[in-house]
Design an enzyme around this catalytic site. Structure first.
Site, PDB file in Angstrom:
ATOM      1  N   SER A  43       0.771  -1.340  -0.122  1.00  0.00           N
ATOM      2  CA  SER A  43      -0.234  -0.072   0.685  1.00  0.00           C
ATOM      3  C   SER A  43       1.216   1.240   0.387  1.00  0.00           C
ATOM      4  CB  SER A  43      -1.147  -0.531   1.331  1.00  0.00           C
ATOM      5  OG  SER A  43      -1.876   1.025   0.918  1.00  0.00           O
ATOM      6  N   ASP A 195      -6.091  -4.715  -1.508  1.00  0.00           N
ATOM      7  CA  ASP A 195      -5.093  -4.070  -0.812  1.00  0.00           C
ATOM      8  C   ASP A 195      -4.302  -4.854   0.038  1.00  0.00           C
ATOM      9  OD1 ASP A 195      -3.098  -2.798   1.298  1.00  0.00           O
ATOM     10  OD2 ASP A 195      -4.597  -1.374   1.337  1.00  0.00           O
TER      11      ASP A 195
END
Length: 338
Positions: A43, A195
């Site tokens: 991320s 994610d």
């Protein structure tokens, strides 16, 4: 550089809290006592990793520092969003005013009762546009100064997928940062990804296969512990997210500790297995007081504060730890995961 020590860097994700990692990197690059063998990022950690690589390729350590500064300055709300994008993001991440609190509640309602395929049908994401404009991924793919590993979660299989530096595009980085309640899954080669924090935040195992350097430095920005009971719906969800995004890391630390004990007991040969040496630059004490909603706040003043926290933490850690690097772990693994 005398007494230069080589390490792997593991960069956690956490939205705007990733500016803490920027501060850590900035200090380590300025100090010059560490050499980077590999970087694993998820991320915001993935974004820090590719920006670090591009800057390094352009002008070494100084270029990396300049590139990271430009990146975080550009994604602040002062510069990053077009009027249409700002309107969308203000709905969900409004300022902490009375109207902002209403926007946050309205955003919570939408993300729990509607999907991004409904409320964000055009998949608005200003970071994707910025990455395409700011990062020359052809250069990143050609970079060989250190290895890069980027983690994402495969939606179909639920397994972690690690993308390597030589294959990276903006889509791979965005896949690592695709929060499923806000953005549509990022599709790469027909596979949807969310994610990477769900399965590796950050992933440590790529170091065991892709780097011969035993020292791993985890830059941790997601609090492991909180000593209050979350009571509101938002507090409960925030704490669930923290626990979830630390879960895979805890599992990897437990596995590393198990392997280390087998090596130390002579049950695994040091000729066949590298004994990992694990360290941590811990931002949790500095970032813990901030509400999890600040991870989605791109205010430059806030980002600058996180950056300064990172520099402070890195200086303290390096002064205390430098002599131990290459010799012993400075993170008590059992205390970290148990």
């Amino acid at each position: 550089m005398t007494n230069l020590k080589r390490v792997n860097l593991a960069l956690q994700g956490g939205g705007s809290h990733g500016a803490f990692t920027w501060g850590v990197l900035d200090y380590l690059l300025e100090d010059g006592r560490l050499d980077i063998a590999a970087v694993s990022g998820t991320s915001a950690g993935a974004m820090n990793a590719v920006v670090l690589a591009q800057g390094w390729m352009e002008n070494g350590r100084d270029g990396a520092r300049e590139a990271l500064q430009r990146f975080w300055r550009a994604i602040s709300t002062e510069n990053a969003l077009s009027p249409a994008q700002a309107k969308f993001f203000d709905l969900f991440f409004g300022p902490k005013t009375l109207s902002g609190q209403f926007s946050s509640l309205w955003g919570d309602f939408f993300t729990h009762f509607a999907s991004p395929y409904q409320f964000n049908p055009f998949d608005v994401n200003p970071l994707r546009d910025y990455l395409l404009d700011a990062i020359d991924f052809e250069k990143v793919r050609a970079f060989d100064g250190f290895k890069i590993f980027i983690a994402a979660t495969n939606v179909h299989t639920g397994k972690i997928k690690v993308f390597k530096g030589a294959e990276l595009t903006a889509d791979h980085v965005m896949a690592s940062a695709t929060l499923p309640t806000l953005f549509q899954a990022t599709v790469i080669d027909g596979e949807p990804y969310w994610d990477g924090g769900y399965m590796g935040n950050p992933a440590l195992f790529p170091f065991f296969y892709g780097s011969n350097t035993p020292d791993i430095v985890i830059i941790q920005i997601n609090p492991l512990e909180r000593h209050s009971i979350p009571r509101s719906p938002r507090e409960i969800q925030n704490r669930l997210d923290e626990i979830t995004f630390n879960g895979a890391l805890m599992g990897e630390l437990r596995a590393i500790d198990f392997v280390v004990r087998l090596i130390d007991a002579g049950k695994l040969s040091v000729d066949d297995y590298v004994r990992p040496l694990v360290h941590r630059i811990d931002g949790c004490g500095l970032l813990g007081p901030y509400d999890a909603a600040t991870k989605l706040d791109a205010n430059w003043q806030l980002i600058s504060s996180f950056f300064e926290y990172g520099r402070k933490a890195a200086k303290h850690w390096l002064d205390e730890t430098h002599d131990h690097i290459g010799k012993q772990s400075t993170l008590n693994l059992r205390m970290a995961y148990s």
